[in-house]
Design an enzyme around this catalytic site. Structure first.
Site, PDB file in Angstrom:
ATOM      1  N   SER A 189       0.804  -1.408   0.020  1.00  0.00           N
ATOM      2  CA  SER A 189       0.101   0.029   0.034  1.00  0.00           C
ATOM      3  C   SER A 189       0.914   1.258  -0.013  1.00  0.00           C
ATOM      4  O   SER A 189       1.762   1.515  -0.835  1.00  0.00           O
ATOM      5  CB  SER A 189      -0.763  -0.122   1.274  1.00  0.00           C
ATOM      6  OG  SER A 189      -2.053   0.904   1.041  1.00  0.00           O
ATOM      7  N   GLU A 315      -9.178  -5.421  -4.174  1.00  0.00           N
ATOM      8  CA  GLU A 315      -8.669  -4.283  -3.344  1.00  0.00           C
ATOM      9  C   GLU A 315      -9.536  -3.559  -2.554  1.00  0.00           C
ATOM     10  O   GLU A 315      -9.315  -3.366  -1.360  1.00  0.00           O
ATOM     11  CB  GLU A 315      -7.790  -3.265  -4.393  1.00  0.00           C
ATOM     12  CG  GLU A 315      -6.567  -4.265  -5.049  1.00  0.00           C
ATOM     13  CD  GLU A 315      -5.432  -4.063  -3.958  1.00  0.00           C
ATOM     14  OE1 GLU A 315      -5.513  -3.895  -2.710  1.00  0.00           O
ATOM     15  OE2 GLU A 315      -4.135  -4.501  -4.321  1.00  0.00           O
ATOM     16  N   HIS A 425      -7.919  -5.643  -0.041  1.00  0.00           N
ATOM     17  CA  HIS A 425      -6.750  -4.952   0.370  1.00  0.00           C
ATOM     18  C   HIS A 425      -6.158  -5.368   1.883  1.00  0.00           C
ATOM     19  O   HIS A 425      -6.546  -5.450   2.689  1.00  0.00           O
ATOM     20  CB  HIS A 425      -6.829  -3.383   0.518  1.00  0.00           C
ATOM     21  CG  HIS A 425      -5.704  -2.685   0.382  1.00  0.00           C
ATOM     22  ND1 HIS A 425      -4.794  -2.223  -0.483  1.00  0.00           N
ATOM     23  CD2 HIS A 425      -5.161  -1.478   1.473  1.00  0.00           C
ATOM     24  CE1 HIS A 425      -3.695  -1.767  -0.322  1.00  0.00           C
ATOM     25  NE2 HIS A 425      -4.105  -1.121   1.007  1.00  0.00           N
TER      26      HIS A 425
END
Length: 524
Positions: A189, A315, A425
């Site tokens: 990320s 995600e 995610h």
């Protein structure tokens, strides 16, 4: 050397670690790699650590940097007896400090550029170190301290901290058994976004040989946009937007002001940033960060760095679950998102393009798809494609392993009753590290499924193999075959699975988000 409490000499002085008998991995925690960025050094570039006499105990993590209270996972409080201002510290997990030439892996944490700390239990480096690598984690400034665009101070202090940590690794890691010429940076990320920046930063050249970018965000700000964000934070704090004024303010005051600034309230000026959960991103200032990574990588800026890049399948589902939007997205909400951040941009035909590519998708699915693609999936894919096009050795992956439903894991307070997080995610983080922590508990429950444990073992082995020899165990990416490692139960190797989105975004060029527009057409 005392195997239970090994002592290692760094460039600044001796440090004493701990080797638990249960793991056999020597852990050295809380070693400063730069002076505390407080007082006259507040908002300055990191300064070298002065040497110390005697042996510095390295049993406890350094305190986390000032950070947002909105993070899903909050760091534990600072250990008793640590200097509360000593934010910039490094931790080393070594399978054998007396060894020589071991590959080195350096983790850069995520956290939406506004939170994160190396002391989080989910970042314990023991299991990765047991793959015969030296594992390094460290703290860097985040949020206002790391990214606010202020007059009179350098931009991108978070990135400068990361460069300082990598310089510390190069100067010191041989004393812990590692090879300074065999360093792999990896992160997820915001950590992957930082790695994308490091690939093209002149100051980072020569500090690492390989990189693993897990879910690269597509957001890099122009100085004008970053300054406007900082002005909004300054107004909330009742301060002028200058380095001097911010340096005199307590960190908690600035954190509270930043948390009170909602990007959605600035849609007219900040464009697609209004859809983000954070007002921070790396700033393409022309000095610290000369260019957004995609074009620079395509032009060969990182050709000599081996790269793994990839993303998770679903995600954005973590964010819709956290916000309570999962299953509640209206057709108008989907239309707005598709036309604002779809590949044709604001006022274009992003909605028509997505509806044609995904004719059976309902508003909820379309909303998730365009956010996933714009924010993480396509930036990660395009980084891999840019690197491969420049002749770099490139590997692509997608995580398709699905988290169990909340009924199997736990009732998540931020998404009561959410039953389908999918391959969301950050699911790759507990898989790669394989250790207990709040994120693993959130996604897998108290006891992770056997399939998750087995898949995590595979990912750790392949990440370590890549760090050691540049080969993770599946074929490199090429435009003819688009070979992709699929991390599922069981794992597989196939062509890139998100082919519809690949074609939708094929002509899009990720670059710099500017004030009042979507993207600068000439991506820097």
């Amino acid at each position: 050397m005392n195997a239970t409490q090994p002592v290692v000499r760094t460039a600044s002085g001796l440090v004493r670690g701990r080797t638990p008998a249960a793991t056999g991995v020597a852990a050295f925690r809380g070693i400063p790699f730069a002076r505390p960025p407080v007082g006259p050094l507040r908002f300055a570039a990191p300064h070298p650590v002065p040497p110390w006499d005697g042996i510095r105990d390295a049993a406890a993590f350094g305190p986390p940097p000032p950070q947002s209270g909105l993070a899903v996972v909050q760091p534990p409080p600072a250990a008793a007896g640590t200097d509360p201002d000593d934010w910039l510290t490094v931790n080393v997990f070594s399978p054998d400090p007396g060894a020589a030439g071991l590959p080195v892996m350096v983790w850069i944490y995520g956290g939406a550029y506004r939170s994160g700390a190396s002391c989080l239990p989910g970042y314990d480096g023991t299991l990765l170190a047991q793959q015969n690598v030296v594992l390094v984690t460290f703290n860097h400034r985040v949020g206002v301290e790391g990214y606010a665009q202020l007059t009179g101070v350098p931009a991108n202090r978070a990135l400068l901290d990361q460069v300082a940590a990598l310089r510390w690794v190069r100067a010191n890691i041989a004393a812990f058994g590692g090879d300074p010429d065999l360093v792999t940076v990896f992160g997820e990320s915001a950590g992957a976004g930082a790695i994308a920046a490091l690939l093209v930063m002149p100051a980072a050249a020569g500090l690492f040989r390989r990189a693993i970018a897990q879910s690269v965000p597509g957001t890099f700000f122009s100085p004008a946009l970053a300054a406007d964000v900082t002005a909004a934070i300054a107004a909330q704090a009742g301060l002028p937007a200058t380095g001097a004024a911010f340096a005199d303010a307590a960190p908690g005051r600035l954190v509270a002001a930043a948390d009170a600034v909602l990007p959605a309230d600035h849609a007219g000026r900040w464009g697609p940033v209004a859809l983000l959960p954070t007002p921070f991103s790396p700033v393409v200032d022309g000095e610290v960060l000369p260019a957004a990574p995609w074009r620079a990588v395509a032009q060969g800026a990182a050709r000599n760095i081996d790269l793994i890049a990839g993303h998770t399948r679903d995600e954005y589902r973590l964010y819709t679950a956290m916000s309570g939007l999962r299953g509640r997205v209206t057709a108008e909400m989907a239309r707005h998102a598709l036309n604002l951040i779809g590949p044709e941009g604001e006022g274009g035909d992003g909605e028509a393009a997505y509806r044609a590519a995904y004719p059976d998708a309902d508003p909820d699915r379309l909303f998730e798809l365009v956010h996933s693609d714009w924010l993480f999936r396509m930036p990660s894919l395009h980084l891999a494609q840019s690197h491969a096009a420049a002749g770099g050795r490139t590997f692509l992956y997608e995580v398709c392993y699905e988290a169990p439903g909340a009924s199997e894991a736990r009732d998540t307070p931020w998404a009561p009753g959410a039953a389908d997080l999918g391959a969301c995610h950050a699911i790759d983080v507990p898989l790669v590290f394989g250790v207990d922590g709040e994120l693993r508990q959130m996604l897998f429950g108290p006891e992770p499924p056997a399939g998750a444990v087995a898949l995590g073992n595979v990912m750790r082995e392949q990440w370590a193999a890549f760090a050691a020899a540049g080969d993770p165990g599946w074929p490199p990416y090429s435009f003819g075959h688009r070979t992709t490692r699929i991390f599922a139960d069981p794992p597989d190797v196939t062509g890139y699975p998100e082919i519809a989105s690949l074609h939708l975004w094929d002509q899009h060029r990720f670059g710099v988000i500017d004030l009042g527009t979507e993207y600068l057409q000439a991506a820097r």
